[in-house]
Enzyme design. Structure first.
Site, PDB file in Angstrom:
ATOM      1  N   ILE A   1     -12.106  -0.763   1.491  1.00  0.00           N
ATOM      2  CA  ILE A   1     -10.841  -0.726   0.756  1.00  0.00           C
ATOM      3  C   ILE A   1     -10.969  -1.786  -0.331  1.00  0.00           C
ATOM      4  O   ILE A   1     -11.353  -2.921  -0.060  1.00  0.00           O
ATOM      5  CB  ILE A   1      -9.631  -0.987   1.683  1.00  0.00           C
ATOM      6  CG1 ILE A   1      -8.310  -0.906   0.897  1.00  0.00           C
ATOM      7  CG2 ILE A   1      -9.742  -2.300   2.418  1.00  0.00           C
ATOM      8  CD1 ILE A   1      -7.064  -0.992   1.776  1.00  0.00           C
ATOM      9  N   SER A   2     -10.689  -1.396  -1.562  1.00  0.00           N
ATOM     10  CA  SER A   2     -10.967  -2.285  -2.690  1.00  0.00           C
ATOM     11  C   SER A   2     -10.106  -3.537  -2.678  1.00  0.00           C
ATOM     12  O   SER A   2      -9.009  -3.566  -2.107  1.00  0.00           O
ATOM     13  CB  SER A   2     -10.739  -1.533  -4.013  1.00  0.00           C
ATOM     14  OG  SER A   2     -11.679  -0.513  -4.180  1.00  0.00           O
ATOM     15  N   GLN A   3     -10.604  -4.559  -3.315  1.00  0.00           N
ATOM     16  CA  GLN A   3      -9.858  -5.799  -3.542  1.00  0.00           C
ATOM     17  C   GLN A   3      -8.535  -5.457  -4.248  1.00  0.00           C
ATOM     18  O   GLN A   3      -8.526  -4.688  -5.212  1.00  0.00           O
ATOM     19  CB  GLN A   3     -10.700  -6.713  -4.409  1.00  0.00           C
ATOM     20  CG  GLN A   3     -10.063  -8.025  -4.794  1.00  0.00           C
ATOM     21  CD  GLN A   3     -10.918  -8.773  -5.816  1.00  0.00           C
ATOM     22  OE1 GLN A   3     -11.908  -8.246  -6.320  1.00  0.00           O
ATOM     23  NE2 GLN A   3     -10.533  -9.994  -6.124  1.00  0.00           N
TER      24      GLN A   3
END
Length: 226
Positions: free
Chosen positions: A74-76
């Site tokens: 899950i992206s920053q």
């Protein structure tokens, strides 16, 4: 602009997943240069802990990428916010295609800001989890598809905006062909060791204006299904 509420009172969280933790994340995004207050407000209210394994809930509102299994992340939050505001900067697109559903978090952020979101995922197990989250959040303006992301979603093209959440050496031509003549595309491009976030805007005449938005790090854009 219209926003699309997230009716999920049971997902408010407590302690490290509480509203206070989300407020701190929102402040971090502002300090990091995110200017679009619509995007910050959606991220402030969206339960990010809902999109990761319970063992990682205490880290949900840190400004870090986190594993979601199957070699994906899950992206920053800052990257999600930057990509989203880059997509919205020239107006609110009516119809958005996302390549790479993953946890579903980026799609959920978009669904709170635009009328229609279409998202494609090549890993079936991840898509099943994401669909369950979308249902729990009541995201009626979001459609998902299990398919090779490099193919896009041609049956629903053209799209006013396209966002890729995985990096390839180039943008696949089949995806670019699904962007409207004046549409906006935001994607990471490059090798695993050196990637740049780019934005491409159609000029209405078949050409694109390309901008570099900064260095990023994403999982590779792969073809096929798994």
């Amino acid at each position: 602009m219209t926003t699309y509420p997230l009716p999920a009172a049971d997902l408010k969280g407590e302690g490290m997943t509480s509203q206070r933790a989300r407020d701190r994340l929102a402040a971090t995004l502002k300090d990091g240069g995110i200017r679009d207050l619509r995007v910050i407000e959606v991220i402030r209210n969206l339960p990010r802990h809902h999109f990761i394994d319970q063992a990682l809930h205490s880290r949900a509102y840190e400004n870090d990428a986190l594993p979601i299994g199957h070699g994906q992340t899950i992206s920053q939050p800052w990257v999600v916010a930057r990509m989203t505001e880059a997509l919205l900067e020239f107006g609110v697109p009516q119809k958005v295609l996302e390549i790479g559903t993953g946890s579903g978090y980026q799609a959920a952020v978009l669904a709170a800001l635009v009328p229609q979101v279409f998202t494609v995922e090549r890993i079936e197990a991840l898509l099943r989890q994401a669909r369950r989250r979308f249902r729990q959040l009541g995201l009626a303006n979001l459609r998902s598809r299990y398919d090779d992301g490099k193919l896009g979603w041609p049956d629903e093209a053209p799209f006013d905006a396209i966002i890729l959440t995985a990096a390839g050496d180039t943008i696949p031509t089949r995806i670019l062909d699904q962007l409207s003549p004046t549409g906006v595309l935001v994607a990471p491009v490059g090798s695993p060791s050196r990637q740049t976030l780019i934005r491409m805007r159609g000029d209405g005449k078949g050409d694109f204006i390309q901008e570099e938005l900064g260095a990023v790090s994403f999982v590779p854009l792969l073809g096929g299904i798994g």
